[in-house]
Design an enzyme around this catalytic site. Structure first.
Site, PDB file in Angstrom:
ATOM      1  N   LYS A  13       0.813  -1.219   0.000  1.00 47.76           N
ATOM      2  CA  LYS A  13       0.000   0.000   0.000  1.00 47.76           C
ATOM      3  C   LYS A  13       0.848   1.272   0.000  1.00 47.76           C
ATOM      4  CE  LYS A  13      -1.205  -0.109   4.932  1.00 47.76           C
ATOM      5  NZ  LYS A  13      -0.037  -0.963   5.302  1.00 47.76           N
ATOM      6  N   ARG A  88      -5.513   2.996  11.828  1.00 49.44           N
ATOM      7  CA  ARG A  88      -5.192   1.586  12.041  1.00 49.44           C
ATOM      8  C   ARG A  88      -6.105   0.967  13.091  1.00 49.44           C
ATOM      9  NH1 ARG A  88       0.435   1.876  10.259  1.00 49.44           N
ATOM     10  NH2 ARG A  88       1.326  -0.178   9.974  1.00 49.44           N
ATOM     11  N   ARG A 127      11.856  -6.522   1.631  1.00 42.84           N
ATOM     12  CA  ARG A 127      11.678  -5.073   1.566  1.00 42.84           C
ATOM     13  C   ARG A 127      12.920  -4.332   2.057  1.00 42.84           C
ATOM     14  NH1 ARG A 127       6.069  -2.421   3.409  1.00 42.84           N
ATOM     15  NH2 ARG A 127       6.773  -2.591   5.554  1.00 42.84           N
ATOM     16  N   ARG A 160      14.252  -2.382   7.627  1.00 46.04           N
ATOM     17  CA  ARG A 160      13.710  -1.826   8.870  1.00 46.04           C
ATOM     18  C   ARG A 160      13.662  -2.902   9.945  1.00 46.04           C
ATOM     19  NH1 ARG A 160       8.187   0.712   6.760  1.00 46.04           N
ATOM     20  NH2 ARG A 160       7.519  -0.366   8.620  1.00 46.04           N
ATOM     21  N   ARG A 171       3.219  -8.250  13.654  1.00 48.78           N
ATOM     22  CA  ARG A 171       2.514  -7.149  12.978  1.00 48.78           C
ATOM     23  C   ARG A 171       1.282  -7.664  12.246  1.00 48.78           C
ATOM     24  NH1 ARG A 171       6.567  -4.050   9.329  1.00 48.78           N
ATOM     25  NH2 ARG A 171       4.964  -2.466   9.280  1.00 48.78           N
TER      26      ARG A 171
HETATM   27  P1  AMP Z   1       4.194   1.443   8.810  1.00 46.78           P
HETATM   28  O1  AMP Z   1       5.356   2.160   8.263  1.00 46.78           O
HETATM   29  O2  AMP Z   1       2.870   2.056   8.376  1.00 46.78           O
HETATM   30  O3  AMP Z   1       4.211  -0.033   8.546  1.00 46.78           O
HETATM   31  O4  AMP Z   1       4.237   1.637  10.402  1.00 46.78           O
HETATM   32  C1  AMP Z   1       5.315   1.134  11.171  1.00 46.78           C
HETATM   33  C2  AMP Z   1       4.915   1.074  12.631  1.00 46.78           C
HETATM   34  O5  AMP Z   1       4.581   2.396  13.089  1.00 46.78           O
HETATM   35  C3  AMP Z   1       3.683   0.240  12.948  1.00 46.78           C
HETATM   36  O6  AMP Z   1       3.989  -1.144  13.074  1.00 46.78           O
HETATM   37  C4  AMP Z   1       3.243   0.866  14.258  1.00 46.78           C
HETATM   38  O7  AMP Z   1       4.061   0.448  15.331  1.00 46.78           O
HETATM   39  C5  AMP Z   1       3.508   2.341  14.025  1.00 46.78           C
HETATM   40  N1  AMP Z   1       2.334   3.021  13.424  1.00 46.78           N
HETATM   41  C6  AMP Z   1       2.243   3.590  12.187  1.00 46.78           C
HETATM   42  N2  AMP Z   1       1.028   4.118  11.985  1.00 46.78           N
HETATM   43  C7  AMP Z   1       0.312   3.878  13.114  1.00 46.78           C
HETATM   44  C8  AMP Z   1      -1.032   4.150  13.515  1.00 46.78           C
HETATM   45  N3  AMP Z   1      -1.905   4.780  12.698  1.00 46.78           N
HETATM   46  N4  AMP Z   1      -1.406   3.760  14.766  1.00 46.78           N
HETATM   47  C9  AMP Z   1      -0.546   3.130  15.594  1.00 46.78           C
HETATM   48  N5  AMP Z   1       0.703   2.813  15.271  1.00 46.78           N
HETATM   49  C10 AMP Z   1       1.150   3.176  14.036  1.00 46.78           C
END
Ligand code: AMP
Length: 213
Positions: A13, A88, A127, A160, A171
């Site tokens: 996404k 989320r 990734r 990451r 996750r």
């Molecule tokens: P992402 O880059 O979107 O995969 O986000 C990486 C991590 O950031 C996630 O696994 C969460 O720990 C945190 N995170 C990102 N967006 C949110 C959100 N909207 N609510 C809570 N945690 C978030």
């Protein structure tokens, strides 16, 4: 146009969000990137968020919601935006709805990039991310021109911490418990559009463009 990207971590996404933003000239807003930039800059928020992110858990809503609301209040968001990784949880979605309806506004589309779990783990382990500009790559599907180096800014690519296999499974469970209910939430509002995220990324994008018009 205000668009929300839904889908499991690793469904692609973020890549689609970036492609939409390039085509429609609207900003790409990723709460994950906002947290990572706070971590990089050593802020208090970054320190708190890192504890959750490293375990594959969600950062609590108290730390997340205001960060996002402040970001979308910026001038560059006037003509719309793509939210990638927010909301989320149902409470986050409710806050966003309330905030937008207070401005006489609403989300136009929630695009669900659908990929079965079994594909996800394989995808995430390949990734690679640029720690400097946030660009993302995949060693098989979207390799950089030069191995390990960002095409956009020349920085060295990294995996990451939360893309490491032990965190990915966690996750995914968090996604199923807390984020997947958003699919029904937006379906009930009749703005949910699901695309098959197992297709080639350009085909997924063509499907999204057909929806957005
Ligand atoms: P992402 O880059 O979107 O995969 O986000 C990486 C991590 O950031 C996630 O696994 C969460 O720990 C945190 N995170 C990102 N967006 C949110 C959100 N909207 N609510 C809570 N945690 C978030």
């Amino acid at each position: 146009m205000k668009i929300i990207m839904l889908g499991a971590p690793g469904a692609g996404k973020g890549t689609q969000a970036q492609m939409i933003c390039d085509k429609y000239s609207i900003p790409h807003i990723s709460t994950g990137d906002l947290f990572r930039s706070n971590i990089k800059n050593g802020t208090e928020l970054g320190k708190k968020a890192k504890e959750y992110m490293d375990k594959g858990q969600l950062v609590p809503d108290e730390l997340t919601v205001q960060l996002l609301l402040d970001r979308v209040a910026n001038d560059d968001c006037k003509n719309g935006y793509v939210l990638d990784g927010f909301p989320r949880t149902i409470p986050q979605a409710e806050v966003l709805d309330k905030e937008l309806s207070g401005l006489g506004d609403k989300v136009d589309f929630a695009i669900n990039v659908d990929v079965p779990d079994e594909n996800i783990v394989r995808r995430m382990s390949g990734r690679r991310t640029c720690p400097k500009c946030g660009a993302s790559y995949h060693i098989e599907h979207i390799p950089p021109k030069k191995e390990g180096v960002c095409d956009r800014c020349g920085a060295e690519l990294i995996q990451r911490d939360d893309d490491k296999p032990e965190t990915v499974q966690n996750r995914l469970s968090v996604y199923h418990e807390q984020t997947q209910p958003l699919i029904n939430f937006y379906d009930e509002k009749a703005i949910l559009k699901t695309v098959d995220g197992t297709k080639d990324l350009n085909d997924v994008f063509a499907d999204i463009v057909a929806i957005l018009g």
